[in-house]
Design an enzyme around this catalytic site. Structure first.
Site, short mmCIF file in Angstrom:
data_model
loop_
_atom_site.label_atom_id
_atom_site.label_comp_id
_atom_site.label_asym_id
_atom_site.label_seq_id
_atom_site.Cartn_x
_atom_site.Cartn_y
_atom_site.Cartn_z
N ASP A 192 0.61 -1.37 -0.33
CA ASP A 192 -0.02 0.18 0.35
C ASP A 192 0.67 1.26 0.16
O ASP A 192 0.48 2.24 -0.81
CB ASP A 192 -0.91 0.42 1.13
N GLU A 219 -2.86 -2.38 -9.47
CA GLU A 219 -1.20 -1.94 -9.83
C GLU A 219 -1.06 -0.73 -10.53
O GLU A 219 -0.42 -0.98 -11.27
CB GLU A 219 -0.12 -3.07 -9.52
#
Length: 362
Positions: A192, A219
Site C-alpha cells: 500500500d 497496481e
C-alpha cells in the site's frame, strides 16, 4: 456560515437600488460582484469567471423572464452553479417556474435581507456538501488520486472536447511490474505504501491544468493528457517510467530488477465526433501488453487517428482478397494505424506499419 476561500456571489439585477440593497445585505458575509444585466454576467462566466452562486433577476427586460433564466442555467449547469431567482410572479406561476427550473431556488419580492442571507447560506452549504461527496466518490481512498469512475468520466469529457477542438488526446496505462512479489515478500502494508509513493511520483509527472492521474485498481494507473501529441506523449511516459524506477522501492523477487518498475502503454488519438474512447482504451491496453511481452520496464507507444469511419466501415464489410486481417479488424472499429514507438530506457525506436500487438482485434 463564514465564507470559505474562493466563495463569491454574483448579483445580476438591472434596477440599481435593488441591486445595491441586495449587495449590501450579502457582502458582510460573502464577497459579491455586481452586474447590471445578464448579458455581461454571461460573458464574464464564459470568459472564465467562477462564482459560487448567482442571484438573478428574472424580470430583466432585454430577455423574456424565464427565457433568460434558461440561458443562464445552461451556462451555469456546466459548472454546477446554484441559482437564486428573484421574481414578482404569483404563487401559481412561481410553482410552475419551480417545475421548469428544478435546479434553481426562487424568492418572491419584496425580498427581506434576513431571508435572502439564509437562502444563500443554505444553497452554498448544499453545494459545498455535494462537492465534497462528489470528490469522495471520484477519489481513490488509498492514494488520493482519481479513481476509475472519475477517470472514465474525464476521458469521455476530454474525448468530446478534443473532437470539437480537433486536438490530440493522449492516454497512458501504467502497470507495476511483478507487484505481487513485493506484496508476498514485504506484506500488504508495504504494498500500500508503494502504491502511495508511486501515485505521488506520477502526479509530479502530469502537472498541467487538465492532466489527470488515476488509479484504476490494484497496481494499474492511468494518465490522461489533453492536447498532447505523439512526441509529448512518449516523453511524458518515459519520464513517468523513470520516476517510478528512481523511487528504488525494494522488490527483490522481481524478474525485472531488484526494485519496483513499471510498464507503460500509450496511445495518442485524434478523436472525431462519432468515435468512441473505448477504442483508445483498447489500443493503450494493447500497447501495454506489448511492453510487458517485450520484457517489462518499457514504454510502448501507438499513434492512432480516426479516419473516414463510414468509408472504412463499408470497406471492412466487403473484405478484399489481399486485405490483411489485422488492418481489416482495425477498420471495423473506424481506426487507422499511423505508427509505433517503443522506449527501452533512454533508447527509442520508431517503427513503420502496423504491428499485430498494436492492432485492435476481436
Amino acid at each position: 456560515m463564514v465564507a470559505s476561500a474562493g466563495t463569491s456571489v454574483w448579483i445580476v439585477i438591472e434596477e440599481e437600488i435593488e441591486r445595491e440593497l441586495v449587495a449590501v445585505s450579502l457582502e458582510r458575509d460573502f464577497p459579491v460582484e455586481r452586474f447590471a444585466n445578464a448579458k455581461s454576467a454571461l460573458s464574464r462566466l464564459q470568459a472564465g469567471g467562477s462564482p459560487s452562486l448567482i442571484v438573478l433577476d428574472v424580470s430583466l427586460p432585454w430577455m423574456s423572464g424565464f427565457d433568460e433564466a434558461h440561458a443562464f442555467e445552461e451556462a451555469a449547469s456546466e459548472r454546477g452553479l446554484p441559482l437564486i431567482f428573484l421574481t414578482s410572479s404569483g404563487a401559481g406561476e412561481l410553482k410552475a417556474a419551480r417545475l421548469a427550473h428544478a435546479a434553481a431556488d426562487f424568492l418572491l419580492r419584496p425580498v427581506h435581507a434576513a431571508s435572502l442571507r439564509h437562502r444563500v447560506r443554505r444553497r452554498l452549504e448544499e453545494s459545498q456538501r455535494l462537492e465534497r461527496l462528489e470528490s469522495l466518490a471520484g477519489e481513490d481512498a488509498l492514494t488520493g488520486l482519481a479513481n476509475r469512475r472519475r477517470f472514465n468520466e474525464s476521458l469521455a469529457c476530454e474525448w468530446l472536447r478534443a473532437a470539437r477542438a480537433r486536438t490530440p488526446l493522449t492516454l497512458s496505462l501504467i502497470d507495476l511490474d511483478c507487484f505481487k512479489s513485493l506484496n508476498d515478500r514485504h506484506g500488504h502494508a508495504a504494498g500500500d505504501e508503494a502504491l502511495r509513493v508511486v501515485g505521488n511520483a506520477l502526479t509530479r509527472c502530469a502537472r498541467r491544468p487538465g492532466d489527470l492521474v488515476a488509479r484504476l485498481g490494484g497496481e494499474e494507473f492511468a494518465m490522461l493528457l489533453p492536447q498532447t501529441d505523439e512526441d509529448g506523449a512518449a516523453a511524458c511516459a518515459e519520464v513517468a517510467r523513470q520516476a517510478i524506477a528512481d523511487l528504488h522501492v525494494a522488490n527483490e523477487d522481481s524478474t525485472v530488477a531488484p526494485y519496483l518498475t513499471a510498464s507503460v502503454g500509450v496511445v495518442t488519438a485524434l478523436p472525431e465526433i462519432g468515435a468512441t474512447s473505448e477504442s483508445a482504451m483498447q489500443a493503450a491496453d494493447r500497447a501495454l501488453y506489448g511492453a510487458k511481452r517485450d520484457g517489462r520496464n518499457k514504454v510502448r507507444c501507438a499513434s492512432w487517428r480516426f479516419a473516414e469511419s463510414v468509408r472504412l466501415a463499408n470497406e471492412a464489410a466487403t473484405p478484399r482478397a489481399d486485405a490483411r486481417p489485422p488492418a481489416g479488424r482495425a477498420r471495423e472499429r473506424g481506426w487507422a494505424f499511423s505508427g509505433a514507438r517503443e522506449f527501452d530506457g533512454a533508447r527509442m525506436r520508431t517503427g513503420c506499419g502496423a504491428q499485430p500487438d498494436l492492432v485492435l482485434e476481436e
